[in-house]
Every structure is written in structure tokens, then in C-alpha cells.
Write a protein that holds these residues in place. Sequence first.
Motif, short mmCIF file in Angstrom:
data_model
loop_
_atom_site.label_atom_id
_atom_site.label_comp_id
_atom_site.label_asym_id
_atom_site.label_seq_id
_atom_site.Cartn_x
_atom_site.Cartn_y
_atom_site.Cartn_z
N GLU A 62 43.96 42.42 30.81
CA GLU A 62 43.94 41.52 31.97
C GLU A 62 45.11 41.78 32.90
O GLU A 62 44.97 41.73 34.12
N ILE A 63 46.27 42.06 32.36
CA ILE A 63 47.45 42.36 33.19
C ILE A 63 47.23 43.66 33.94
O ILE A 63 47.55 43.77 35.13
N GLU A 64 46.64 44.66 33.26
CA GLU A 64 46.37 45.94 33.92
C GLU A 64 45.39 45.75 35.07
O GLU A 64 45.52 46.38 36.13
N LYS A 65 44.38 44.89 34.89
CA LYS A 65 43.40 44.63 35.96
C LYS A 65 44.10 44.01 37.17
O LYS A 65 43.82 44.37 38.31
N LEU A 66 45.00 43.06 36.92
CA LEU A 66 45.73 42.43 38.02
C LEU A 66 46.62 43.42 38.74
O LEU A 66 46.71 43.43 39.97
#
Length: 70
Positions: A62-66
Motif C-alpha cells: 500500500e505504501i508503494e502504491k501511494l
Amino acid sequence: MRKISLNKGIDDLEWEEIRTCAVMGNVVAGLCVQKRGGIPSIPGPEEVEEFMRVAATGKHTEIEKLEAAN
């Protein structure tokens, strides 16, 4: 994630396969104790893979997507 064949006897396992089993067993156990209940606490393959990936890279999906969106 590398999966171990169940068609081998324990005497036929290579050391790397034994190590992989031990690591995955520890990951599953660590995830199990974070939830209540017996069967509901058993993590699925995706959860185990995500945990192992985060442990290796230090980043959550999720952090990588953001970060990619910015």
C-alpha cells in the motif's frame, strides 16, 4: 514465494528446503499470534507472501502504491 513439494520424505529434503520450511513456519506462527481464534488466525498465502516481502524490502504494498501515485 517458493513452495515445497510434499512428495518428498524428510530424509530426501535438501538443507535449503528445510531452511525454507523453518522460515515459512516462523512467519505463519508470527502472523497467527497477532489474531484471535484458531482457524481464523491462520494466514492465507497472500498474507504470508506480503509479510516475507515486507521483511525483505521494508516496504508495504500500500505504501508503494501511494509513492508511485505521487
